[in-house]
Design a protein around this motif. Structure first.
Motif, PDB file in Angstrom:
ATOM      1  N   LEU A  95       0.913  -1.247   0.084  1.00 48.03           N
ATOM      2  CA  LEU A  95      -0.002  -0.115  -0.200  1.00 48.03           C
ATOM      3  C   LEU A  95       0.929   1.279   0.074  1.00 48.03           C
ATOM      4  O   LEU A  95       1.970   1.251   0.427  1.00 48.03           O
ATOM      5  CB  LEU A  95      -1.046   0.126   1.163  1.00 48.03           C
ATOM      6  N   ALA A  96       0.360   2.486  -0.107  1.00 46.86           N
ATOM      7  CA  ALA A  96       0.778   3.760  -0.183  1.00 46.86           C
ATOM      8  C   ALA A  96      -0.024   4.477   0.838  1.00 46.86           C
ATOM      9  O   ALA A  96      -1.201   4.411   0.407  1.00 46.86           O
ATOM     10  CB  ALA A  96       1.017   4.349  -1.612  1.00 46.86           C
ATOM     11  N   PHE A  97       0.425   5.160   1.846  1.00 45.96           N
ATOM     12  CA  PHE A  97      -0.305   5.948   2.450  1.00 45.96           C
ATOM     13  C   PHE A  97       0.413   7.219   2.856  1.00 45.96           C
ATOM     14  O   PHE A  97       1.664   7.500   2.763  1.00 45.96           O
ATOM     15  CB  PHE A  97      -0.462   5.150   3.944  1.00 45.96           C
ATOM     16  N   SER A  98      -0.627   8.172   3.307  1.00 48.90           N
ATOM     17  CA  SER A  98       0.019   9.660   3.549  1.00 48.90           C
ATOM     18  C   SER A  98       0.204   9.462   4.906  1.00 48.90           C
ATOM     19  O   SER A  98      -0.432   9.327   5.927  1.00 48.90           O
ATOM     20  CB  SER A  98      -1.355  10.507   3.219  1.00 48.90           C
ATOM     21  N   SER A  99       1.545   9.888   5.397  1.00 53.27           N
ATOM     22  CA  SER A  99       2.230   9.863   6.706  1.00 53.27           C
ATOM     23  C   SER A  99       1.898  11.432   7.349  1.00 53.27           C
ATOM     24  O   SER A  99       2.263  11.480   8.675  1.00 53.27           O
ATOM     25  CB  SER A  99       3.649   9.708   6.610  1.00 53.27           C
ATOM     26  N   GLY A 100       1.541  12.152   6.577  1.00 50.48           N
ATOM     27  CA  GLY A 100       1.375  13.578   7.198  1.00 50.48           C
ATOM     28  C   GLY A 100       2.738  14.221   7.746  1.00 50.48           C
ATOM     29  O   GLY A 100       3.610  14.274   6.746  1.00 50.48           O
ATOM     30  N   LYS A 101       2.661  14.640   8.659  1.00 53.32           N
ATOM     31  CA  LYS A 101       4.016  15.197   9.116  1.00 53.32           C
ATOM     32  C   LYS A 101       4.795  14.275   9.903  1.00 53.32           C
ATOM     33  O   LYS A 101       5.919  14.648  10.339  1.00 53.32           O
ATOM     34  CB  LYS A 101       3.760  16.606   9.932  1.00 53.32           C
ATOM     35  N   GLU A 102       4.135  13.003  10.378  1.00 56.32           N
ATOM     36  CA  GLU A 102       5.033  12.223  11.105  1.00 56.32           C
ATOM     37  C   GLU A 102       6.107  11.392  10.307  1.00 56.32           C
ATOM     38  O   GLU A 102       5.972  11.026   9.096  1.00 56.32           O
ATOM     39  CB  GLU A 102       4.023  10.922  11.576  1.00 56.32           C
ATOM     40  N   PRO A 103       7.150  11.229  10.930  1.00 52.60           N
ATOM     41  CA  PRO A 103       8.266  10.700  10.208  1.00 52.60           C
ATOM     42  C   PRO A 103       8.304   9.046  10.411  1.00 52.60           C
ATOM     43  O   PRO A 103       7.868   8.450  11.033  1.00 52.60           O
ATOM     44  CB  PRO A 103       9.699  11.096  10.891  1.00 52.60           C
ATOM     45  N   PHE A 104       8.668   8.426   8.995  1.00 49.88           N
ATOM     46  CA  PHE A 104       8.394   7.062   8.883  1.00 49.88           C
ATOM     47  C   PHE A 104       9.944   6.884   8.277  1.00 49.88           C
ATOM     48  O   PHE A 104      10.397   7.556   7.390  1.00 49.88           O
ATOM     49  CB  PHE A 104       7.572   6.505   8.216  1.00 49.88           C
ATOM     50  N   ASN A 105      10.703   5.894   8.548  1.00 51.14           N
ATOM     51  CA  ASN A 105      11.880   5.539   7.909  1.00 51.14           C
ATOM     52  C   ASN A 105      11.598   4.019   7.061  1.00 51.14           C
ATOM     53  O   ASN A 105      10.897   3.165   7.538  1.00 51.14           O
ATOM     54  CB  ASN A 105      12.876   4.881   9.157  1.00 51.14           C
ATOM     55  N   VAL A 106      12.352   4.188   6.133  1.00 53.60           N
ATOM     56  CA  VAL A 106      12.695   2.959   5.128  1.00 53.60           C
ATOM     57  C   VAL A 106      13.077   1.719   6.105  1.00 53.60           C
ATOM     58  O   VAL A 106      13.841   1.830   6.809  1.00 53.60           O
ATOM     59  CB  VAL A 106      13.554   3.247   3.908  1.00 53.60           C
ATOM     60  N   ASP A 107      12.350   0.590   5.998  1.00 55.03           N
ATOM     61  CA  ASP A 107      12.755  -0.568   6.663  1.00 55.03           C
ATOM     62  C   ASP A 107      11.921  -0.744   8.071  1.00 55.03           C
ATOM     63  O   ASP A 107      12.066  -1.648   8.667  1.00 55.03           O
ATOM     64  CB  ASP A 107      14.214  -1.117   6.767  1.00 55.03           C
ATOM     65  N   GLU A 108      11.310   0.420   8.194  1.00 60.66           N
ATOM     66  CA  GLU A 108      10.525   0.338   9.627  1.00 60.66           C
ATOM     67  C   GLU A 108       9.224  -0.720   9.168  1.00 60.66           C
ATOM     68  O   GLU A 108       8.721  -0.695   8.046  1.00 60.66           O
ATOM     69  CB  GLU A 108       9.892   1.871   9.817  1.00 60.66           C
ATOM     70  N   GLN A 109       8.979  -1.409  10.328  1.00 57.89           N
ATOM     71  CA  GLN A 109       7.970  -2.419  10.148  1.00 57.89           C
ATOM     72  C   GLN A 109       6.958  -2.222  11.367  1.00 57.89           C
ATOM     73  O   GLN A 109       7.413  -2.015  12.424  1.00 57.89           O
ATOM     74  CB  GLN A 109       8.603  -3.762  10.167  1.00 57.89           C
ATOM     75  N   PHE A 110       5.707  -2.375  10.908  1.00 63.02           N
ATOM     76  CA  PHE A 110       4.491  -2.218  11.982  1.00 63.02           C
ATOM     77  C   PHE A 110       3.477  -2.972  11.621  1.00 63.02           C
ATOM     78  O   PHE A 110       3.196  -3.512  10.609  1.00 63.02           O
ATOM     79  CB  PHE A 110       4.235  -0.795  11.936  1.00 63.02           C
ATOM     80  N   GLU A 111       2.440  -3.199  12.626  1.00 66.52           N
ATOM     81  CA  GLU A 111       1.280  -4.032  12.456  1.00 66.52           C
ATOM     82  C   GLU A 111      -0.011  -2.858  12.204  1.00 66.52           C
ATOM     83  O   GLU A 111       0.206  -1.826  12.719  1.00 66.52           O
ATOM     84  CB  GLU A 111       0.925  -4.665  13.635  1.00 66.52           C
ATOM     85  N   ILE A 112      -0.683  -3.106  10.991  1.00 68.14           N
ATOM     86  CA  ILE A 112      -1.894  -1.945  10.750  1.00 68.14           C
ATOM     87  C   ILE A 112      -2.939  -2.873  10.782  1.00 68.14           C
ATOM     88  O   ILE A 112      -3.003  -4.216  10.407  1.00 68.14           O
ATOM     89  CB  ILE A 112      -1.359  -1.474   9.296  1.00 68.14           C
ATOM     90  N   GLU A 113      -4.193  -1.881  10.606  1.00 67.80           N
ATOM     91  CA  GLU A 113      -5.440  -2.432  10.339  1.00 67.80           C
ATOM     92  C   GLU A 113      -6.081  -1.366   9.508  1.00 67.80           C
ATOM     93  O   GLU A 113      -5.731  -0.279   9.383  1.00 67.80           O
ATOM     94  CB  GLU A 113      -6.256  -2.818  11.618  1.00 67.80           C
ATOM     95  N   PHE A 114      -6.877  -2.031   8.395  1.00 66.29           N
ATOM     96  CA  PHE A 114      -7.484  -1.195   7.116  1.00 66.29           C
ATOM     97  C   PHE A 114      -8.880  -0.855   7.931  1.00 66.29           C
ATOM     98  O   PHE A 114      -9.697  -1.760   8.435  1.00 66.29           O
ATOM     99  CB  PHE A 114      -7.853  -1.949   6.266  1.00 66.29           C
ATOM    100  N   ILE A 115      -9.158   0.332   7.927  1.00 60.51           N
ATOM    101  CA  ILE A 115     -10.553   0.757   8.615  1.00 60.51           C
ATOM    102  C   ILE A 115     -11.244   1.571   7.372  1.00 60.51           C
ATOM    103  O   ILE A 115     -10.619   2.446   6.940  1.00 60.51           O
ATOM    104  CB  ILE A 115     -10.368   1.451   9.776  1.00 60.51           C
ATOM    105  N   LEU A 116     -12.712   1.548   7.190  1.00 65.32           N
ATOM    106  CA  LEU A 116     -13.559   2.126   6.466  1.00 65.32           C
ATOM    107  C   LEU A 116     -14.565   2.557   7.469  1.00 65.32           C
ATOM    108  O   LEU A 116     -15.393   1.899   7.818  1.00 65.32           O
ATOM    109  CB  LEU A 116     -13.914   1.439   5.280  1.00 65.32           C
ATOM    110  N   GLY A 117     -14.898   3.869   7.407  1.00 73.67           N
ATOM    111  CA  GLY A 117     -15.720   4.510   8.436  1.00 73.67           C
ATOM    112  C   GLY A 117     -15.303   3.936   9.732  1.00 73.67           C
ATOM    113  O   GLY A 117     -14.249   4.345  10.371  1.00 73.67           O
ATOM    114  N   LYS A 118     -16.502   3.320  10.391  1.00 72.98           N
ATOM    115  CA  LYS A 118     -16.282   2.706  11.735  1.00 72.98           C
ATOM    116  C   LYS A 118     -15.674   1.178  11.706  1.00 72.98           C
ATOM    117  O   LYS A 118     -15.520   0.668  12.809  1.00 72.98           O
ATOM    118  CB  LYS A 118     -17.365   2.905  12.763  1.00 72.98           C
ATOM    119  N   LYS A 119     -15.850   0.657  10.447  1.00 72.67           N
ATOM    120  CA  LYS A 119     -15.440  -0.709  10.443  1.00 72.67           C
ATOM    121  C   LYS A 119     -14.159  -1.399  10.209  1.00 72.67           C
ATOM    122  O   LYS A 119     -13.587  -0.693   9.266  1.00 72.67           O
ATOM    123  CB  LYS A 119     -16.427  -1.230   9.103  1.00 72.67           C
ATOM    124  N   VAL A 120     -13.585  -2.145  10.896  1.00 73.77           N
ATOM    125  CA  VAL A 120     -12.196  -2.766  10.857  1.00 73.77           C
ATOM    126  C   VAL A 120     -12.500  -3.530   9.548  1.00 73.77           C
ATOM    127  O   VAL A 120     -13.374  -4.718   9.737  1.00 73.77           O
ATOM    128  CB  VAL A 120     -11.715  -3.231  11.841  1.00 73.77           C
TER     129      VAL A 120
END
Length: 123
Positions: free
Chosen positions: A43-68
């Motif tokens: 995926l591609a996401f907008s990080s806003g002003k928060e910094p993210f580093n290449v190779d950084e790994q994390f757990e995510i969830e997709f949310i649409l409205g109030k539904k996961v």
């Protein structure tokens, strides 16, 4: 008859789609991040002003409205696209997660086709 599907950018090697209002939440970070596009591979996401580093790994969830829609997905930043846009790939998905991602992409494709037909783009 030969059918070709071409894309200007095949970095992910899979069909990319977008879904208005789709966001991700990242475990350990506050707020939600707008998803520009996604595929079964990443995926591609907008990080806003928060910094993210290449190779950084994390757990995510997709949310649409109030539904996961999907949760417990491991994503890894593979490139900083620029203008606050981060490119990620999914890491170590299990079969269930792969199937759910595939189904989500397929559902979005179906809805796009129906909308185009409704608007007279496909005849």
């Amino acid at each position: 008859m030969e059918i070709l599907f071409e894309s200007k950018n095949q970095a992910r090697g899979a069909f990319r789609t977008s879904l208005p209002g789709l966001v991700i939440k990242i475990t350990g970070r506050t707020g939600a991040y707008s998803v520009k596009d996604f595929s079964v591979n990443g995926l591609a996401f907008s990080s806003g002003k928060e910094p993210f580093n290449v190779d950084e790994q994390f757990e995510i969830e997709f949310i649409l409205g109030k539904k996961v829609l999907l949760s417990n997905l491991e994503a890894k930043v593979v490139r900083d696209i620029g203008d606050g846009l981060m490119g990620c790939v999914f890491v170590d998905l299990d079969k269930y997660q792969e199937e759910r991602l595939d189904k989500l992409v397929l559902e979005v494709q179906k809805r796009m086709i129906l909308l185009r037909k409704k608007n007279g783009a496909c005849k």
